[in-house]
Design a protein around this motif. Structure first.
Motif, PDB file in Angstrom:
ATOM      1  N   MET A   1     -32.214  42.311  -1.033  1.00 24.31           N
ATOM      2  CA  MET A   1     -31.425  42.112  -0.131  1.00 24.31           C
ATOM      3  C   MET A   1     -32.342  42.046   0.948  1.00 24.31           C
ATOM      4  O   MET A   1     -32.075  41.078   2.002  1.00 24.31           O
ATOM      5  CB  MET A   1     -30.327  42.974   0.151  1.00 24.31           C
ATOM      6  N   GLN A   2     -33.553  42.826   1.357  1.00 26.63           N
ATOM      7  CA  GLN A   2     -34.421  42.529   2.322  1.00 26.63           C
ATOM      8  C   GLN A   2     -35.217  41.289   2.290  1.00 26.63           C
ATOM      9  O   GLN A   2     -35.292  40.607   3.389  1.00 26.63           O
ATOM     10  CB  GLN A   2     -35.298  43.819   2.328  1.00 26.63           C
ATOM     11  N   GLY A   3     -35.522  41.054   0.950  1.00 19.89           N
ATOM     12  CA  GLY A   3     -36.065  39.769   0.858  1.00 19.89           C
ATOM     13  C   GLY A   3     -35.311  38.386   1.188  1.00 19.89           C
ATOM     14  O   GLY A   3     -35.550  37.425   1.748  1.00 19.89           O
ATOM     15  N   ILE A   4     -34.059  38.260   0.980  1.00 26.97           N
ATOM     16  CA  ILE A   4     -32.933  37.527   1.165  1.00 26.97           C
ATOM     17  C   ILE A   4     -33.061  37.239   2.697  1.00 26.97           C
ATOM     18  O   ILE A   4     -33.030  36.351   3.344  1.00 26.97           O
ATOM     19  CB  ILE A   4     -31.851  37.660   0.654  1.00 26.97           C
ATOM     20  N   SER A   5     -32.958  38.528   3.469  1.00 30.15           N
ATOM     21  CA  SER A   5     -32.879  38.475   4.805  1.00 30.15           C
ATOM     22  C   SER A   5     -34.081  37.871   5.509  1.00 30.15           C
ATOM     23  O   SER A   5     -34.156  37.199   6.409  1.00 30.15           O
ATOM     24  CB  SER A   5     -32.742  40.158   5.319  1.00 30.15           C
TER      25      SER A   5
ATOM     26  N   VAL B   1     -30.909  50.816  -7.502  1.00 31.01           N
ATOM     27  CA  VAL B   1     -30.473  50.808  -5.937  1.00 31.01           C
ATOM     28  C   VAL B   1     -31.525  50.253  -5.286  1.00 31.01           C
ATOM     29  O   VAL B   1     -31.401  49.437  -4.097  1.00 31.01           O
ATOM     30  CB  VAL B   1     -29.891  52.026  -5.636  1.00 31.01           C
ATOM     31  N   PHE B   2     -32.637  50.854  -5.498  1.00 32.62           N
ATOM     32  CA  PHE B   2     -33.928  50.496  -4.903  1.00 32.62           C
ATOM     33  C   PHE B   2     -34.304  49.092  -4.888  1.00 32.62           C
ATOM     34  O   PHE B   2     -34.511  48.422  -3.756  1.00 32.62           O
ATOM     35  CB  PHE B   2     -35.108  51.539  -5.001  1.00 32.62           C
ATOM     36  N   ALA B   3     -34.099  48.673  -6.216  1.00 30.57           N
ATOM     37  CA  ALA B   3     -34.528  47.034  -6.238  1.00 30.57           C
ATOM     38  C   ALA B   3     -33.496  46.393  -5.859  1.00 30.57           C
ATOM     39  O   ALA B   3     -33.840  45.238  -5.156  1.00 30.57           O
ATOM     40  CB  ALA B   3     -34.519  46.993  -7.855  1.00 30.57           C
ATOM     41  N   ARG B   4     -32.222  46.504  -5.747  1.00 30.53           N
ATOM     42  CA  ARG B   4     -31.355  45.921  -4.882  1.00 30.53           C
ATOM     43  C   ARG B   4     -31.542  45.917  -3.404  1.00 30.53           C
ATOM     44  O   ARG B   4     -31.596  44.774  -3.023  1.00 30.53           O
ATOM     45  CB  ARG B   4     -29.829  46.538  -5.284  1.00 30.53           C
ATOM     46  N   GLU B   5     -31.937  47.011  -2.930  1.00 33.79           N
ATOM     47  CA  GLU B   5     -32.183  46.947  -1.423  1.00 33.79           C
ATOM     48  C   GLU B   5     -33.387  45.936  -1.050  1.00 33.79           C
ATOM     49  O   GLU B   5     -33.590  45.483  -0.135  1.00 33.79           O
ATOM     50  CB  GLU B   5     -32.718  48.473  -0.990  1.00 33.79           C
ATOM     51  N   LEU B   6     -34.457  46.202  -2.075  1.00 32.28           N
ATOM     52  CA  LEU B   6     -35.467  45.201  -2.057  1.00 32.28           C
ATOM     53  C   LEU B   6     -35.117  43.695  -1.997  1.00 32.28           C
ATOM     54  O   LEU B   6     -35.830  42.761  -1.247  1.00 32.28           O
ATOM     55  CB  LEU B   6     -36.591  45.547  -2.839  1.00 32.28           C
TER      56      LEU B   6
END
Length: 61
Positions: free
Chosen positions: A45-49, A38-43
């Motif tokens: 998605m933040q990178g994509i943003s 979950v943490f890796a997915r959040e990272l």
């Protein structure tokens, strides 16, 4: 279960990490009280943003 079936996360992407990278993700996930995936997915998605924001800024300039 989901009102909108597009919200179902059913598309895997595998990422290979070395021992140090994996330990960093695990430690940071633990500090943030998240599961590592979950943490890796959040990272991710933040990178994509951030990339989208940079792209928008570049087009304005």
């Amino acid at each position: 279960m989901y009102a909108d079936p597009r919200h179902i996360r059913d598309n895997p992407i595998k990422v290979r990490l070395n021992d140090d990278e994996y330990a960093a993700i695990e430690a940071l996930a633990r500090l943030n009280k998240r599961q590592p995936a979950v943490f890796a997915r959040e990272l991710l998605m933040q990178g994509i943003s951030l990339l989208e924001q940079r792209s928008e800024t570049a087009h304005v300039a």
